[in-house]
Enzyme design. Structure first.
Site, PDB file in Angstrom:
ATOM      1  N   THR A 126       0.901  -1.229   0.143  1.00 23.42           N
ATOM      2  CA  THR A 126      -0.036  -0.070  -0.042  1.00 23.42           C
ATOM      3  C   THR A 126       0.970   1.348   0.040  1.00 23.42           C
ATOM      4  O   THR A 126       1.825   1.267   0.379  1.00 23.42           O
ATOM      5  CB  THR A 126      -0.913  -0.062   1.324  1.00 23.42           C
ATOM      6  OG1 THR A 126      -1.560   1.323   1.381  1.00 23.42           O
ATOM      7  CG2 THR A 126      -0.149  -0.240   2.774  1.00 23.42           C
ATOM      8  N   LYS A 155       2.197  -3.403   7.354  1.00 25.34           N
ATOM      9  CA  LYS A 155       2.362  -3.644   5.850  1.00 25.34           C
ATOM     10  C   LYS A 155       3.907  -3.462   5.599  1.00 25.34           C
ATOM     11  O   LYS A 155       4.390  -3.955   4.880  1.00 25.34           O
ATOM     12  CB  LYS A 155       1.486  -2.609   5.053  1.00 25.34           C
ATOM     13  CG  LYS A 155      -0.001  -3.061   5.208  1.00 25.34           C
ATOM     14  CD  LYS A 155      -0.331  -4.302   4.676  1.00 25.34           C
ATOM     15  CE  LYS A 155      -0.260  -4.557   2.947  1.00 25.34           C
ATOM     16  NZ  LYS A 155      -0.676  -5.684   2.565  1.00 25.34           N
TER      17      LYS A 155
HETATM   18  P1  NAD Z   1      -9.991  -6.696   2.987  1.00 21.09           P
HETATM   19  O1  NAD Z   1     -10.077  -6.275   4.243  1.00 21.09           O
HETATM   20  O2  NAD Z   1     -11.538  -6.423   2.119  1.00 21.09           O
HETATM   21  O3  NAD Z   1      -9.760  -8.291   2.756  1.00 21.09           O
HETATM   22  C1  NAD Z   1      -8.873  -8.800   3.523  1.00 21.09           C
HETATM   23  C2  NAD Z   1      -9.033 -10.540   3.289  1.00 21.09           C
HETATM   24  O4  NAD Z   1      -7.908 -11.060   3.945  1.00 21.09           O
HETATM   25  C3  NAD Z   1     -10.386 -10.899   3.906  1.00 21.09           C
HETATM   26  O5  NAD Z   1     -10.925 -11.662   3.048  1.00 21.09           O
HETATM   27  C4  NAD Z   1      -9.941 -11.701   5.052  1.00 21.09           C
HETATM   28  O6  NAD Z   1     -10.644 -12.589   5.358  1.00 21.09           O
HETATM   29  C5  NAD Z   1      -8.496 -12.285   4.566  1.00 21.09           C
HETATM   30  N1  NAD Z   1      -7.595 -12.563   5.639  1.00 21.09           N
HETATM   31  C6  NAD Z   1      -7.282 -11.897   6.789  1.00 21.09           C
HETATM   32  N2  NAD Z   1      -6.460 -12.493   7.596  1.00 21.09           N
HETATM   33  C7  NAD Z   1      -5.910 -13.649   6.869  1.00 21.09           C
HETATM   34  C8  NAD Z   1      -5.304 -14.818   7.316  1.00 21.09           C
HETATM   35  N3  NAD Z   1      -4.796 -14.775   8.447  1.00 21.09           N
HETATM   36  N4  NAD Z   1      -5.297 -15.822   6.259  1.00 21.09           N
HETATM   37  C9  NAD Z   1      -5.938 -15.805   5.090  1.00 21.09           C
HETATM   38  N5  NAD Z   1      -6.837 -14.773   4.794  1.00 21.09           N
HETATM   39  C10 NAD Z   1      -6.928 -13.858   5.860  1.00 21.09           C
HETATM   40  O7  NAD Z   1      -8.923  -5.963   2.189  1.00 21.09           O
HETATM   41  P2  NAD Z   1      -8.786  -5.310   0.924  1.00 21.09           P
HETATM   42  O8  NAD Z   1      -8.902  -3.747   1.000  1.00 21.09           O
HETATM   43  O9  NAD Z   1      -9.358  -6.098  -0.171  1.00 21.09           O
HETATM   44  O10 NAD Z   1      -7.078  -5.171   0.645  1.00 21.09           O
HETATM   45  C11 NAD Z   1      -6.384  -6.212   0.130  1.00 21.09           C
HETATM   46  C12 NAD Z   1      -4.800  -5.885   0.180  1.00 21.09           C
HETATM   47  O11 NAD Z   1      -4.561  -4.941  -0.617  1.00 21.09           O
HETATM   48  C13 NAD Z   1      -4.375  -5.804   1.519  1.00 21.09           C
HETATM   49  O12 NAD Z   1      -3.177  -6.354   1.642  1.00 21.09           O
HETATM   50  C14 NAD Z   1      -4.340  -4.201   1.824  1.00 21.09           C
HETATM   51  O13 NAD Z   1      -3.273  -4.030   2.439  1.00 21.09           O
HETATM   52  C15 NAD Z   1      -3.844  -4.032   0.155  1.00 21.09           C
HETATM   53  N6  NAD Z   1      -4.240  -2.756  -0.223  1.00 21.09           N
HETATM   54  C16 NAD Z   1      -5.674  -2.101  -0.170  1.00 21.09           C
HETATM   55  C17 NAD Z   1      -6.072  -0.855  -0.562  1.00 21.09           C
HETATM   56  C18 NAD Z   1      -7.553  -0.366  -0.408  1.00 21.09           C
HETATM   57  O14 NAD Z   1      -7.749   0.744  -0.684  1.00 21.09           O
HETATM   58  N7  NAD Z   1      -8.510  -1.134   0.026  1.00 21.09           N
HETATM   59  C19 NAD Z   1      -4.877  -0.158  -1.268  1.00 21.09           C
HETATM   60  C20 NAD Z   1      -3.761  -0.623  -1.411  1.00 21.09           C
HETATM   61  C21 NAD Z   1      -3.426  -1.741  -0.634  1.00 21.09           C
HETATM   62  O1  DAU Z   2      -4.235   4.319   0.504  1.00 22.85           O
HETATM   63  C1  DAU Z   2      -4.407   2.796   0.563  1.00 22.85           C
HETATM   64  C2  DAU Z   2      -4.911   2.456   1.959  1.00 22.85           C
HETATM   65  O2  DAU Z   2      -6.496   3.023   1.670  1.00 22.85           O
HETATM   66  C3  DAU Z   2      -5.160   1.040   1.818  1.00 22.85           C
HETATM   67  O3  DAU Z   2      -3.983   0.317   2.414  1.00 22.85           O
HETATM   68  C4  DAU Z   2      -6.063   0.641   3.335  1.00 22.85           C
HETATM   69  O4  DAU Z   2      -6.128  -0.921   3.348  1.00 22.85           O
HETATM   70  C5  DAU Z   2      -7.518   1.371   2.972  1.00 22.85           C
HETATM   71  O5  DAU Z   2      -8.260   0.993   3.940  1.00 22.85           O
HETATM   72  C6  DAU Z   2      -7.376   2.732   2.659  1.00 22.85           C
HETATM   73  O6  DAU Z   2      -6.743   3.496   3.877  1.00 22.85           O
HETATM   74  P1  DAU Z   2      -7.633   4.866   4.289  1.00 22.85           P
HETATM   75  O7  DAU Z   2      -7.270   5.063   5.787  1.00 22.85           O
HETATM   76  O8  DAU Z   2      -7.043   5.917   3.567  1.00 22.85           O
HETATM   77  O9  DAU Z   2      -9.221   4.548   4.036  1.00 22.85           O
HETATM   78  P2  DAU Z   2     -10.500   4.928   4.705  1.00 22.85           P
HETATM   79  O10 DAU Z   2     -11.449   4.559   3.782  1.00 22.85           O
HETATM   80  O11 DAU Z   2     -10.499   4.326   6.130  1.00 22.85           O
HETATM   81  O12 DAU Z   2     -10.467   6.310   4.963  1.00 22.85           O
HETATM   82  C7  DAU Z   2     -10.277   7.430   3.905  1.00 22.85           C
HETATM   83  C8  DAU Z   2     -10.236   8.697   4.449  1.00 22.85           C
HETATM   84  O13 DAU Z   2     -11.520   9.106   4.769  1.00 22.85           O
HETATM   85  C9  DAU Z   2      -9.232   8.928   5.457  1.00 22.85           C
HETATM   86  O14 DAU Z   2      -8.728  10.242   5.409  1.00 22.85           O
HETATM   87  C10 DAU Z   2     -10.052   8.948   6.617  1.00 22.85           C
HETATM   88  C11 DAU Z   2     -11.378   9.416   6.182  1.00 22.85           C
HETATM   89  N1  DAU Z   2     -12.768   8.819   7.076  1.00 22.85           N
HETATM   90  C12 DAU Z   2     -12.716   7.294   6.720  1.00 22.85           C
HETATM   91  C13 DAU Z   2     -13.882   6.828   7.541  1.00 22.85           C
HETATM   92  C14 DAU Z   2     -14.054   5.439   7.611  1.00 22.85           C
HETATM   93  C15 DAU Z   2     -13.455   9.584   7.460  1.00 22.85           C
HETATM   94  O15 DAU Z   2     -13.390  11.034   7.241  1.00 22.85           O
HETATM   95  N2  DAU Z   2     -14.834   9.041   7.815  1.00 22.85           N
HETATM   96  C16 DAU Z   2     -14.857   7.773   8.016  1.00 22.85           C
HETATM   97  O16 DAU Z   2     -16.010   7.115   8.469  1.00 22.85           O
END
Ligand code: NAD
Ligand code: DAU
Length: 337
Positions: A126, A155
């Site tokens: 990330t 991470k």
């Molecule tokens: P998510 O929380 O939606 O999904 C995570 C998944 O991992 C779930 O299905 C959970 O059951 C599984 N998991 C957790 N612990 C586990 C374990 N011990 N063994 C096997 N499975 C397990 O997360 P996401 O938003 O889909 O993110 C996926 C990956 O991408 C993460 O590594 C996150 O750091 C990275 N990432 C996310 C974002 C974002 O914006 N969501 C951005 C950049 C990177």
């Molecule tokens: O940048 C990549 C990351 O983006 C990933 O690695 C993470 O897994 C993913 O969860 C996300 O992290 P953020 O903390 O940026 O995402 P989140 O959706 O939690 O929040 C986005 C922004 O919005 C952050 O500045 C916090 C704010 N926020 C979030 C929530 C849930 C609010 O203001 N109100 C809220 O209720």
């Protein structure tokens, strides 16, 4: 390369990735290893769950014996590691599980993969590992690692382990670092799906602090395409930043969602800020664009409209997330296997 182990494939990005990969690579087989935490929702994969190229195994990346068994038995060529605890707010409330899954789990996967002799290992990381930006500048692959939350620190720890395996063992590792994803199947605890859900239910939209913090948004399928490219064509040992070059202040996104849903701004509620709240993320994706020819397909305006449409049409999915009914899906569909 045709047998893939996808970890965390029942989560938001992993499930989008599996569906996308099975469409793009008809000769691939995919094993999805997921422990099904609160974030794992198998119904995300209902459209491909009966596909003979797809196998689901409920289990943890922390289980060395299980991971080794899967690698050997399914003749796995490559691993894409999505499995993680992913929500920053949860990491502030309880950091331990983040270390256990994100650091220890990655370490277990690496060790099993090294012993087995994997062809490729892609760590889905990330942009948060780089820390926070001020008003100017962007994260490049050379920006110092400077995480500020227990989530991003865990991470970053995983990234350091992956790097060390490449340096020490010539392990075939790749790392991607993406900015904030949005799109279908995102658990309604993250900003965009939570705001859509609350606005539709006429509930307050909690904006942390002043709402001026900035995130760089990318559609989940553009992230998936980038991972696919890096997996196939990335240089071993390489790090690739992925981002939509699409910066928004949180408050402006929240207002845009309200506008698209025809709801009043009076629903916005400014609440106590997140401790250690990173001010701004912005990815410089020049490397992946130049070296691998990647470019995002979605523009944010259409992508956000499409996402809102998906959440409207997926009321049952959202309702099941809220009620917890999604947790029964595994027992119903897989008969408790
Ligand atoms: P998510 O929380 O939606 O999904 C995570 C998944 O991992 C779930 O299905 C959970 O059951 C599984 N998991 C957790 N612990 C586990 C374990 N011990 N063994 C096997 N499975 C397990 O997360 P996401 O938003 O889909 O993110 C996926 C990956 O991408 C993460 O590594 C996150 O750091 C990275 N990432 C996310 C974002 C974002 O914006 N969501 C951005 C950049 C990177
Ligand atoms: O940048 C990549 C990351 O983006 C990933 O690695 C993470 O897994 C993913 O969860 C996300 O992290 P953020 O903390 O940026 O995402 P989140 O959706 O939690 O929040 C986005 C922004 O919005 C952050 O500045 C916090 C704010 N926020 C979030 C929530 C849930 C609010 O203001 N109100 C809220 O209720």
């Amino acid at each position: 390369m045709k047998n893939l182990l996808i970890t965390g494939g029942a989560g938001f990005i992993g499930s989008n990735y599996i569906i996308d990969m099975l469409k793009k690579h008809t000769n691939y087989s995919i094993v999805n290893l997921d422990i099904l935490t609160y974030a794992g929702n198998l119904s995300n994969l209902s459209e491909i769950e009966k596909d003979s190229r797809y196998t689901f195994i409920k289990g943890s990346i922390n289980n060395l014996e299980l991971v080794s068994y899967i690698l050997h038995d399914y003749k796995i060529d490559a691993i894409v590691n999505f499995a993680a605890e992913s929500h920053v707010d949860r990491s502030i409330l309880g950091p331990d599980i983040f270390v256990e899954t994100n650091v220890k789990g990655t370490s277990t996967l690496l060790e099993a993969a090294r012993e087995y002799g994997i062809e490729k290992f892609l760590q889905v990381s990330t942009d948060e590992v780089y820390g926070s930006l001020g008003d100017d500048g962007k994260f490049t692959e050379n920006t110092h690692i400077s995480p500020n939350s227990p989530y991003s620190a865990s991470k970053a720890g995983a990234d350091m382990l992956v790097r060390s395996y490449y340096k020490t063992f010539k392990f075939p590792a790749l790392i991607t670092r993406c900015s904030n994803n949005y799109g279908p199947y995102q658990f309604p605890e993250k900003l965009i799906p939570l705001m859509i859900k609350n606005a539709r239910e006429d509930k307050p939209l909690p904006v942390y602090g002043t709402g001026k913090n900035i995130r760089d948004w990318i559609h989940v399928l553009d992230h998936c395409t980038a991972i696919d490219l890096v997996l196939h064509n990335g240089e071993i040992g390489g790090i690739y930043n992925i981002g939509g070059e699409n910066e928004w202040r949180n408050i402006d996104i929240v207002k845009e969602i309200l506008k698209l849903l025809d709801k009043p701004e009076s629903l916005i509620k400014f609440v106590t800020d997140r401790p250690g709240h990173d001010f701004r993320y912005a990815i410089d994706p020049s490397k992946i664009k130049k070296e691998l020819g990647w470019k995002p397909k979605y523009n944010f305006s259409d992508g956000l409209k499409e996402t809102i449409k998906w959440y409207k049409a997926s009321q049952k999915w959202v309702g099941d997330c809220t009620s917890g009914a999604y947790k029964n899906y595994y027992d119903k569909m897989y008969h408790g296997r």
